[in-house]
Design a protein around this motif. Sequence first.
Motif, PDB file in Angstrom:
ATOM      1  N   ILE A   5       0.851  -1.193   0.000  1.00  0.00           N
ATOM      2  CA  ILE A   5       0.000   0.000   0.000  1.00  0.00           C
ATOM      3  C   ILE A   5       0.880   1.233   0.000  1.00  0.00           C
ATOM      4  N   ALA A   6       0.541   2.166  -0.868  1.00  0.00           N
ATOM      5  CA  ALA A   6       1.219   3.459  -0.931  1.00  0.00           C
ATOM      6  C   ALA A   6       0.257   4.521  -0.400  1.00  0.00           C
ATOM      7  N   ILE A   7       0.758   5.367   0.472  1.00  0.00           N
ATOM      8  CA  ILE A   7      -0.026   6.492   0.991  1.00  0.00           C
ATOM      9  C   ILE A   7       0.644   7.749   0.460  1.00  0.00           C
ATOM     10  N   VAL A   8      -0.017   8.414  -0.468  1.00  0.00           N
ATOM     11  CA  VAL A   8       0.559   9.589  -1.119  1.00  0.00           C
ATOM     12  C   VAL A   8      -0.245  10.814  -0.677  1.00  0.00           C
ATOM     13  N   TYR A   9       0.455  11.845  -0.214  1.00  0.00           N
ATOM     14  CA  TYR A   9      -0.238  12.970   0.419  1.00  0.00           C
ATOM     15  C   TYR A   9       0.520  14.272   0.202  1.00  0.00           C
ATOM     16  N   HIS A  10      -0.176  15.369   0.517  1.00  0.00           N
ATOM     17  CA  HIS A  10       0.466  16.683   0.596  1.00  0.00           C
ATOM     18  C   HIS A  10       0.066  17.322   1.923  1.00  0.00           C
ATOM     19  N   SER A  11       1.052  17.892   2.593  1.00  0.00           N
ATOM     20  CA  SER A  11       0.836  18.527   3.892  1.00  0.00           C
ATOM     21  C   SER A  11       1.686  19.790   3.987  1.00  0.00           C
ATOM     22  N   ASN A  12       1.040  20.937   4.043  1.00  0.00           N
ATOM     23  CA  ASN A  12       1.790  22.192   4.165  1.00  0.00           C
ATOM     24  C   ASN A  12       2.377  22.407   5.549  1.00  0.00           C
ATOM     25  N   TYR A  13       1.656  22.025   6.579  1.00  0.00           N
ATOM     26  CA  TYR A  13       2.065  22.354   7.942  1.00  0.00           C
ATOM     27  C   TYR A  13       2.350  21.147   8.833  1.00  0.00           C
ATOM     28  N   GLY A  14       2.187  19.945   8.307  1.00  0.00           N
ATOM     29  CA  GLY A  14       2.504  18.743   9.065  1.00  0.00           C
ATOM     30  C   GLY A  14       1.305  17.992   9.615  1.00  0.00           C
ATOM     31  N   HIS A  15       0.125  18.597   9.616  1.00  0.00           N
ATOM     32  CA  HIS A  15      -1.056  17.926  10.169  1.00  0.00           C
ATOM     33  C   HIS A  15      -1.498  16.750   9.300  1.00  0.00           C
ATOM     34  N   THR A  16      -1.532  16.957   7.994  1.00  0.00           N
ATOM     35  CA  THR A  16      -1.936  15.881   7.087  1.00  0.00           C
ATOM     36  C   THR A  16      -0.873  14.786   7.054  1.00  0.00           C
ATOM     37  N   ARG A  17       0.392  15.159   7.193  1.00  0.00           N
ATOM     38  CA  ARG A  17       1.473  14.163   7.298  1.00  0.00           C
ATOM     39  C   ARG A  17       1.241  13.264   8.519  1.00  0.00           C
ATOM     40  N   ARG A  18       0.842  13.863   9.634  1.00  0.00           N
ATOM     41  CA  ARG A  18       0.588  13.081  10.851  1.00  0.00           C
ATOM     42  C   ARG A  18      -0.525  12.069  10.605  1.00  0.00           C
ATOM     43  N   VAL A  19      -1.554  12.468   9.885  1.00  0.00           N
ATOM     44  CA  VAL A  19      -2.645  11.542   9.557  1.00  0.00           C
ATOM     45  C   VAL A  19      -2.122  10.424   8.651  1.00  0.00           C
ATOM     46  N   ALA A  20      -1.336  10.785   7.628  1.00  0.00           N
ATOM     47  CA  ALA A  20      -0.765   9.772   6.730  1.00  0.00           C
ATOM     48  C   ALA A  20       0.071   8.763   7.513  1.00  0.00           C
ATOM     49  N   GLN A  21       0.853   9.242   8.460  1.00  0.00           N
ATOM     50  CA  GLN A  21       1.681   8.350   9.271  1.00  0.00           C
ATOM     51  C   GLN A  21       0.836   7.434  10.139  1.00  0.00           C
ATOM     52  N   ALA A  22      -0.287   7.955  10.654  1.00  0.00           N
ATOM     53  CA  ALA A  22      -1.176   7.121  11.474  1.00  0.00           C
ATOM     54  C   ALA A  22      -1.841   6.044  10.617  1.00  0.00           C
ATOM     55  N   ILE A  23      -2.271   6.399   9.422  1.00  0.00           N
ATOM     56  CA  ILE A  23      -2.816   5.383   8.510  1.00  0.00           C
ATOM     57  C   ILE A  23      -1.736   4.331   8.240  1.00  0.00           C
TER      58      ILE A  23
END
Length: 182
Positions: A5-23
């Motif tokens: 599984i690949a989780i591909v994302y964009h996060s300007n401030y780190g919040h969406t990155r945190r969600v991607a990491q949790a997934i």
Amino acid sequence: MQATIAIVYHSNYGHTRRVAQAIGEGVARHCTMRTIDIMAISDDDWAYLDEASMIVFGSAVYMGSVTAEFKTFMDSTSKRWLSRTWQGKFAAGFANSGGLSGDKLAVLQQLCLFAMQHGMNWAGLPLLPTGSSDVDLNRLSSFLGLMTQSIDAPPDVTPCQGDIDTAIWFGEHLAKTVLKQL
């Protein structure tokens, strides 16, 4: 065949990155995975996306849409669209915004439509809401994909614990979904 599984994302401030990491934490309990920040995507990452069993798309919500950077990523897949490279793969999505609603549904619909144009099979979030407090699972009552909320605070504080726990649950669900198909 091994599930990837690949989780591909964009996060300007780190919040969406945190969600991607949790997934990713939930996915990694069951199969191989990689999180890919579109701002640092490499040829190796593109190859991983092309070979993955599932691609999970995620973006912060800006003006009711994915970020401009994520839209650029979407547009850069046109050759893959034409050659049907991702056809038959599973896809899922997540959206993060500051508002309780924050037009996250519009972003999930945009991501789902993008996946459908590629001929992908969409996997939603089949988790009944457990309440609406900061510790409840699926507190934003989403079923098309994962919705999380980030208030005006650093990424280590927000999204709240319930949203992070839902992201982990979502990751496990996605991994199990892919594994059932092998």
